[in-house]
Scaffold this motif. Structure first.
Motif, short mmCIF file in Angstrom:
data_model
loop_
_atom_site.label_atom_id
_atom_site.label_comp_id
_atom_site.label_asym_id
_atom_site.label_seq_id
_atom_site.Cartn_x
_atom_site.Cartn_y
_atom_site.Cartn_z
N LYS A 1 3.33 4.81 -3.40
CA LYS A 1 1.98 4.73 -2.81
C LYS A 1 1.07 4.09 -3.83
O LYS A 1 1.00 4.55 -4.97
CB LYS A 1 1.48 6.16 -2.51
N LYS A 2 0.44 3.01 -3.42
CA LYS A 2 -0.50 2.30 -4.31
C LYS A 2 0.12 2.07 -5.70
O LYS A 2 -0.50 2.33 -6.74
CB LYS A 2 -1.82 3.09 -4.45
N ASP B 1 0.85 -1.20 0.00
CA ASP B 1 0.00 0.00 0.00
C ASP B 1 0.87 1.23 0.00
O ASP B 1 0.59 2.22 -0.66
CB ASP B 1 -0.91 -0.02 1.24
N MET C 1 -3.27 6.93 5.30
CA MET C 1 -4.04 5.85 4.65
C MET C 1 -4.92 5.13 5.65
O MET C 1 -6.06 4.77 5.35
CB MET C 1 -3.07 4.82 4.04
#
Ligand code: SF4
Length: 353
Positions: free
Chosen positions: A322-323, A308, A346
């Motif tokens: 991120k992602k 993640d 998050m």
């Protein structure tokens, strides 16, 4: 065998519900504030049920005070004196843990059972390899797997004949193989919920390994409804290890799944403290996030992209992902702060969903 379900306060055990994680306070039970604070720390890292030693009437009184000050279900751990069990139930215990073998007279056991049934409080029969009754040791030739099982079944039948319905069994040995075989054996003969654990497992390192091996085998075979990892050390670590065992087996998703590489000659940042600080600072989060801390460009970008949020380190710096996307490059001294910040943001979004 599918187990029956009991309730410990608001936490169900058995019958296919998710495996709960327990720990035990190691403060003096008569020290209300220290015990309450330890319970809060356990709760913060995801503990479901806390057990407290109740060795005296003074500690029953403080147990009752502590119970009023916390919301997590509390188990009173009682040995020898049945009046302590009765008083602990009056003081609000959500479950009683006894070893019926050391309670003594059958009338005393009956008094515990009758009160527990009346208050709808489950009883855990905790059999340990170190305290199996002499008659069974003689018949079985020592504290063998069969002796553990025979002792647990004997006590379960005894309590059931007295009217007990909500029982949980534990058969703990300090030997990993014996623990595994004892739980395997009893799970074929009883449908009572099983509390897993290796007793006297050792220090943080040894105890973690022994517990992970024993509990990992059993849980992977579908055996076990609740667990405690016993460690000589901070009980908070017991919860961390218990949750990590469940996460590894995909039985729980709560909290951070940290991916970090072992470092090698390619690492160009001081990675070990970075990974440790990130793990420690994110241990309070409940969001099921994967966070990667990787040492270089070999496997780093791949793992960080899959996570993640994560970093792939380079020369005194790191790329923040991120992602699956690179967000920015950060300096080595800012890695912990920025990774923690991103993960917390998050987690907050996840909480709001
Ligand atoms: Fe070494 Fe890089 Fe693998 Fe980490 S990710 S162990 S630094 S090769």
């Amino acid at each position: 065998m599918k187990t029956r379900r009991v309730r410990v306060g608001n936490v169900p055990i058995g019958g296919g519900t998710s495996v709960s994680v327990q720990s035990m306070t190691n403060t003096n039970t008569t020290d209300i504030s220290a015990t309450r604070e330890q319970i809060r720390r356990l709760e913060n890292v995801g503990c479901d049920i806390v057990r407290i030693a109740v060795p005296s009437h003074d500690s029953v009184k403080t147990f009752g005070e502590i119970k009023k000050q916390v919301s997590i279900p509390l188990v009173a751990d009682i040995h020898f004196d049945y009046t302590l069990a009765l008083a602990a139930m009056d003081a609000g215990a959500d479950k009683i843990r006894i070893n019926p073998g050391n309670i003594g007279k059958s009338a005393h056991l009956r008094a515990i059972v009758e009160k527990a049934v009346g208050c709808k409080i489950p009883i855990r029969i905790g059999v340990n390899s170190g305290s199996i009754e002499k008659s069974i040791l003689l018949a079985e030739g020592g504290p063998t797997v069969s002796a553990l099982v025979a002792s647990a079944l004997k006590h379960a039948t005894l309590l059931q004949d007295m009217g007990a319905t909500d029982l949980v069994l534990s058969l703990k040995s300090s030997d990993v193989i014996n623990t595994v075989n004892a739980y395997r054996k009893i799970s074929k003969q009883s449908d009572l919920p099983l509390h897993l654990g290796v007793t006297e497992a050792g220090t943080r390192r040894t105890g973690t390994i022994k517990s992970s091996v024993a509990l990992g085998i059993l849980l992977a075979e579908g055996i076990g409804d609740t667990l405690r990892v016993s460690l000589t050390g901070d009980p908070v670590e017991e919860v961390n290890v218990g949750l990590q065992i469940l996460r590894s087996l995909r039985l729980r998703s709560r909290g951070i799944n940290l991916i970090s590489c072992p470092t090698c000659g390619r690492t160009q940042v001081d990675m070990v403290p970075i990974a440790e600080q990130v793990e420690q600072r994110l241990s309070h989060l409940t969001a099921p996030l994967t966070v990667a801390v990787m040492g270089c460009e070999v496997n780093g970008p791949g793992e960080a992209r899959e996570a993640d949020v994560g970093v792939a380190c380079g020369r005194q710096s790191a790329l923040l992902f991120k992602k699956g996307e690179v967000v920015r490059k950060i300096k080595e001294q800012d890695i912990v702060e920025q990774l923690v910040e991103e993960a917390e943001a998050m987690a907050e979004l996840w909480e709001r969903q």
